[in-house]
Design a protein around this motif. Structure first.
Motif, PDB file in Angstrom:
ATOM      1  N   VAL A  74      59.990  14.581  42.455  1.00  0.00           N
ATOM      2  CA  VAL A  74      61.369  13.848  42.731  1.00  0.00           C
ATOM      3  C   VAL A  74      62.485  14.657  41.269  1.00  0.00           C
ATOM      4  O   VAL A  74      63.263  15.582  41.052  1.00  0.00           O
ATOM      5  N   ARG A  75      61.330  14.551  40.029  1.00  0.00           N
ATOM      6  CA  ARG A  75      62.179  14.865  39.160  1.00  0.00           C
ATOM      7  C   ARG A  75      62.210  16.208  38.462  1.00  0.00           C
ATOM      8  O   ARG A  75      63.783  17.088  38.655  1.00  0.00           O
ATOM      9  N   SER A  76      61.481  17.251  39.443  1.00  0.00           N
ATOM     10  CA  SER A  76      61.757  18.769  39.701  1.00  0.00           C
ATOM     11  C   SER A  76      62.611  19.149  40.522  1.00  0.00           C
ATOM     12  O   SER A  76      63.717  19.774  39.676  1.00  0.00           O
ATOM     13  N   ALA A  77      62.929  17.945  41.702  1.00  0.00           N
ATOM     14  CA  ALA A  77      63.423  18.969  42.262  1.00  0.00           C
ATOM     15  C   ALA A  77      65.277  18.482  41.934  1.00  0.00           C
ATOM     16  O   ALA A  77      66.369  19.651  41.614  1.00  0.00           O
ATOM     17  N   PHE A  78      65.679  17.321  41.574  1.00  0.00           N
ATOM     18  CA  PHE A  78      66.923  17.524  40.571  1.00  0.00           C
ATOM     19  C   PHE A  78      67.041  18.645  39.476  1.00  0.00           C
ATOM     20  O   PHE A  78      68.142  18.581  39.401  1.00  0.00           O
ATOM     21  N   ARG A  79      66.062  18.062  38.403  1.00  0.00           N
ATOM     22  CA  ARG A  79      66.357  19.403  37.779  1.00  0.00           C
ATOM     23  C   ARG A  79      66.290  20.701  37.996  1.00  0.00           C
ATOM     24  O   ARG A  79      67.543  21.317  37.767  1.00  0.00           O
ATOM     25  N   ILE A  80      65.851  20.954  39.525  1.00  0.00           N
ATOM     26  CA  ILE A  80      66.406  22.915  40.146  1.00  0.00           C
ATOM     27  C   ILE A  80      67.298  22.740  40.255  1.00  0.00           C
ATOM     28  O   ILE A  80      68.372  23.696  40.654  1.00  0.00           O
ATOM     29  N   ALA A  81      67.460  21.459  41.352  1.00  0.00           N
ATOM     30  CA  ALA A  81      69.227  21.355  41.842  1.00  0.00           C
ATOM     31  C   ALA A  81      70.673  21.346  40.999  1.00  0.00           C
ATOM     32  O   ALA A  81      71.549  22.082  42.006  1.00  0.00           O
ATOM     33  N   THR A  82      70.009  21.382  40.111  1.00  0.00           N
ATOM     34  CA  THR A  82      71.787  21.409  39.406  1.00  0.00           C
ATOM     35  C   THR A  82      71.813  21.905  38.115  1.00  0.00           C
ATOM     36  O   THR A  82      72.722  22.269  36.801  1.00  0.00           O
ATOM     37  N   ALA A  89      55.054   5.768  36.134  1.00  0.00           N
ATOM     38  CA  ALA A  89      55.301   6.075  35.301  1.00  0.00           C
ATOM     39  C   ALA A  89      56.971   7.087  36.143  1.00  0.00           C
ATOM     40  O   ALA A  89      56.336   7.703  36.678  1.00  0.00           O
ATOM     41  N   THR A  90      58.556   6.694  35.902  1.00  0.00           N
ATOM     42  CA  THR A  90      59.151   7.608  36.747  1.00  0.00           C
ATOM     43  C   THR A  90      60.065   7.207  36.026  1.00  0.00           C
ATOM     44  O   THR A  90      61.279   7.167  35.834  1.00  0.00           O
ATOM     45  N   PRO A  91      60.150   8.556  35.116  1.00  0.00           N
ATOM     46  CA  PRO A  91      61.374   8.709  34.070  1.00  0.00           C
ATOM     47  C   PRO A  91      61.967   9.780  34.656  1.00  0.00           C
ATOM     48  O   PRO A  91      61.739   9.968  35.740  1.00  0.00           O
ATOM     49  N   ILE A  92      63.421  10.111  34.441  1.00  0.00           N
ATOM     50  CA  ILE A  92      64.371  10.652  34.882  1.00  0.00           C
ATOM     51  C   ILE A  92      65.134  11.670  33.844  1.00  0.00           C
ATOM     52  O   ILE A  92      64.869  11.288  32.873  1.00  0.00           O
ATOM     53  N   GLU A  93      65.345  12.672  34.243  1.00  0.00           N
ATOM     54  CA  GLU A  93      66.053  13.498  33.194  1.00  0.00           C
ATOM     55  C   GLU A  93      67.320  12.736  33.664  1.00  0.00           C
ATOM     56  O   GLU A  93      68.112  14.044  34.458  1.00  0.00           O
ATOM     57  N   ALA A  94      68.488  12.765  32.199  1.00  0.00           N
ATOM     58  CA  ALA A  94      70.219  12.454  32.560  1.00  0.00           C
ATOM     59  C   ALA A  94      70.591  13.073  33.080  1.00  0.00           C
ATOM     60  O   ALA A  94      71.757  13.526  33.862  1.00  0.00           O
ATOM     61  N   ARG A  95      70.562  14.278  32.151  1.00  0.00           N
ATOM     62  CA  ARG A  95      71.373  15.458  32.178  1.00  0.00           C
ATOM     63  C   ARG A  95      71.422  16.050  33.469  1.00  0.00           C
ATOM     64  O   ARG A  95      72.253  16.887  34.036  1.00  0.00           O
ATOM     65  N   CYS A  96      70.155  15.421  34.681  1.00  0.00           N
ATOM     66  CA  CYS A  96      70.095  16.138  35.450  1.00  0.00           C
ATOM     67  C   CYS A  96      70.604  15.382  37.247  1.00  0.00           C
ATOM     68  O   CYS A  96      71.031  15.596  38.074  1.00  0.00           O
ATOM     69  N   ILE A  97      71.486  14.060  36.611  1.00  0.00           N
ATOM     70  CA  ILE A  97      72.481  13.602  37.194  1.00  0.00           C
ATOM     71  C   ILE A  97      73.959  14.140  38.300  1.00  0.00           C
ATOM     72  O   ILE A  97      74.072  14.010  38.862  1.00  0.00           O
ATOM     73  N   HIS A  98      73.970  15.360  36.717  1.00  0.00           N
ATOM     74  CA  HIS A  98      75.145  16.347  37.469  1.00  0.00           C
ATOM     75  C   HIS A  98      74.794  18.253  37.196  1.00  0.00           C
ATOM     76  O   HIS A  98      73.876  17.681  36.239  1.00  0.00           O
ATOM     77  N   ALA A  99      75.202  18.857  37.905  1.00  0.00           N
ATOM     78  CA  ALA A  99      75.143  20.368  37.759  1.00  0.00           C
ATOM     79  C   ALA A  99      76.780  20.301  36.736  1.00  0.00           C
ATOM     80  O   ALA A  99      77.710  19.849  37.457  1.00  0.00           O
ATOM     81  N   PRO A 100      76.484  21.752  36.201  1.00  0.00           N
ATOM     82  CA  PRO A 100      75.218  22.594  36.193  1.00  0.00           C
ATOM     83  C   PRO A 100      75.139  21.173  35.139  1.00  0.00           C
ATOM     84  O   PRO A 100      75.124  20.691  34.006  1.00  0.00           O
TER      85      PRO A 100
END
Length: 598
Positions: free
Chosen positions: A142-150, A175-186
């Motif tokens: 999931v983290r990779s998907a949001f990082r790549i999509a954005t 653990a389910t940490p997220i990358e906040a910068r990947c909430i929006h694109a770019p």
């Protein structure tokens, strides 16, 4: 695992998931229901509509649109929307059900019901496709998907979740940490080298007739405000692609509208007079580059794009600025300000004079009440009622041209949605589902414009709009035919008319069908009925359909208008061999872009 996946989606700021449940994805829907209303699922009537809805949501919010389908027949409905998002650089996450992991040998030819190789199926039309191999791997996928999509350049990512993984319990301490910068694109922004910015500024300072061609990348980088600030200083000719409409307000005296065979006559004429073309967030596609006749010989070029592979793809730029659109424009504006570069008054006067003459013709076209009704007249009614919070959504084909030419962007920002990544019919109503979800917070209306052909593709989704009480005004320009194809056959194939007629008698009755599905349905035959119909639709707290019977001989394509008026320009017969046919069509396409416009 469905609970975990739903929680991670919520942590990434996902408000809506568009799609249709299946047995293999029910655990996800269970998870969403537990977290509702913080995250909600919107049911579509056809899985094909789910990525289109997610696409519109992403365009309006800058966040990845999320859709979900089940294995097999659900998955095979996704490609239209995925290709649209892939080509248009729209961030999207598609969650797809799958057979259990250990059924690998049973997928071939559907031995296990609905099975096929989904991983290979999606690989070529997404930025990435992942099959989740285990419960423990899901958070990283999931983290990779949001990082790549954005990340530059944004696009769609598919997550395939096997049935046994989706239904499995997960460890409480996972653990389910997220990358906040990947909430929006770019999610990542970078600046071009300052030496390149200095070279670009020097080139602009020497130009006497500069022009900016703004594409959808301006909106994708949330850069319309900084671009407008730069153009207010420099006052160049500004034209846009269809997707870039609104990058700069078209009310500015230097803004000439959409550059496209379906677009503004002023844009197409004036761009030929420029001595410098600045391609800003535009991939110089076939239509925006007028069948790649631009740039013309002698025109210097600057390209601004975050994707390094775009620079030089169709022409070698004089200066290439590889960086985030917003940051690059900021740096370029600062360099121009420091160098004291100002507007060219003669160029601005030339633009304004030519633009005024053409706009007078547009006003005449859009206010005539003659029968049969002209689509231009219908666009006038839309234009008169649009407010700042409203969004206009174009279907493919001629609807794009009517909107481009007759509904100007009055403000900077993304107020117009076009399906130009693939240009498939049937985009507008599903996209209105995504837009309608976003506009709930603002109270704005989504206005779709489609021909009867495009409207027919997704007419079942009207029920989705009605079920969710979305404020959507659907305008159907009913000319009884697949207009572009009918005219193409008539002009280039000796008056052929094959499989292009859609109406029979007074049917189909789109207004009646809308009424039967719980919408406000209104049919318009006369100009005197237009104002009341649009007033009722924009006052209605829910979705509506305004079906307008329009002139089947009306076309926004300038060269088609000339050919229809000049019977001597028709082609008597098509060539015989495949090679001759290709050469003939290529020459016809080039003539279309080069002709003097009406």
């Amino acid at each position: 695992m469905g609970d975990l996946l739903a929680k991670m989606l919520l942590d990434y700021g996902v408000e809506y998931v568009f799609g249709m449940p299946g047995g293999q994805t029910t655990a996800l829907h269970d998870g969403i229901s537990r977290l509702s209303p913080a995250i909600q699922h919107i049911l579509v009537r056809d899985e094909r509509s789910a990525p289109y809805a997610a696409d519109a949501y992403a365009r309006l919010t800058g966040k990845p649109g999320v859709c979900d389908v089940t294995v097999g027949p659900g998955a095979t409905k996704l490609p239209d929307g995925l290709v649209e998002a892939f080509n248009a650089s729209i961030p999207m996450i598609a969650i797809v059900g799958e057979l259990p992991l250990d059924w690998v040998t049973l997928r071939h030819k559907g031995v296990a019901s609905q099975g096929f190789d989904q991983q290979a199926f999606f690989q070529t039309i997404t930025k990435a496709t992942f099959t989740v191999p285990s419960v423990e791997a899901l958070p990283d996928v999931v983290r990779s998907a949001f990082r790549i999509a954005t990340s530059p350049r944004p696009g769609p990512v598919v997550i395939i979740v096997p049935h046994d993984v989706m239904d499995a319990p997960y460890p409480e301490n996972l653990a389910t940490p997220i990358e906040a910068r990947c909430i929006h694109a770019p999610s990542v922004r970078y600046r071009p080298p300052q030496d390149d910015v200095a070279r670009a500024a020097a080139l602009i300072s020497r130009a006497r007739r500069p022009a900016i061609i703004a594409g959808g990348g301006v909106h994708g980088s949330d850069a319309s405000d900084v671009l407008t600030a730069l153009t207010d200083r420099l006052k160049p000719l500004v034209v846009t692609s269809l997707s870039g409409k609104g990058a700069v307000p078209e009310s500015r005296p230097y803004s000439a509208g959409v550059l496209n065979p379906l677009g503004s006559a002023g844009a197409i004429e004036l761009i030929k007079e420029a001595d410098l073309l600045i391609w800003c967030g535009s991939k110089a596609s076939q239509n925006t580059a007028m069948n790649w006749t631009l740039p013309l010989a002698g025109q210097a070029t600057i390209t601004i794009d975050a994707d390094p592979t775009e620079h030089g793809r169709t022409f070698e730029p004089t200066v290439a600025l590889c960086g985030d659109i917003r940051l690059t424009i900021e740096d370029l504006h600062a360099a121009l300000r420091e160098a004291g570069v100002e507007a060219q008054p003669e160029w601005l006067d030339f633009i304004a004079t030519r633009k005024a003459a053409l706009e007078n013709k547009l006003r005449i076209d859009s206010t005539t009440d003659t029968l049969p009704l002209k689509p231009q007249r219908v666009m006038h009614e839309v234009r008169e009622r649009l407010k700042a919070a409203d969004v206009v959504i174009s279907d493919a084909s001629w609807s794009a041209g009517w909107i481009a030419q007759y509904i100007p962007a009055q403000q900077s920002g993304r107020q117009f949605l076009y399906a130009r990544g693939q240009g498939g019919l049937g985009y507008s109503i599903p996209a209105a589902i995504g837009a309608g979800a976003v506009l709930r917070a603002t109270g704005g209306y989504a206005v779709t414009v489609a021909g009867d052909g495009g409207h027919s593709f997704s007419v079942g989704e009207l029920a989705t709009l009605a079920q969710n009480r979305m404020r959507v005004v659907n305008v159907v320009l009913n000319n009884g035919t697949l207009g572009w194809l009918q005219m193409w056959q008539e002009i280039f194939f000796s008056e052929l008319r094959q499989s292009v007629d859609l109406s029979f008698g007074n049917k189909p009755d789109f207004a009646a069908a809308a009424d039967a599905m719980g919408l406000l349905g209104i049919k318009v035959n006369e100009a005197s009925e237009l104002a009341a119909a649009f007033d009722a639709a924009f006052a209605f707290d829910g979705p509506s359909v305004i079906e307008v019977i329009v002139d089947p001989r009306a076309t926004p394509i300038h060269s088609f208008r000339r050919r229809l008026a000049d019977t001597s320009g028709k082609v008597a017969a098509r060539p015989g061999t495949v090679y001759e046919l290709r050469q003939w069509r290529a020459a016809a396409d080039l003539r279309q872009s080069e002709e003097t416009l009406v």
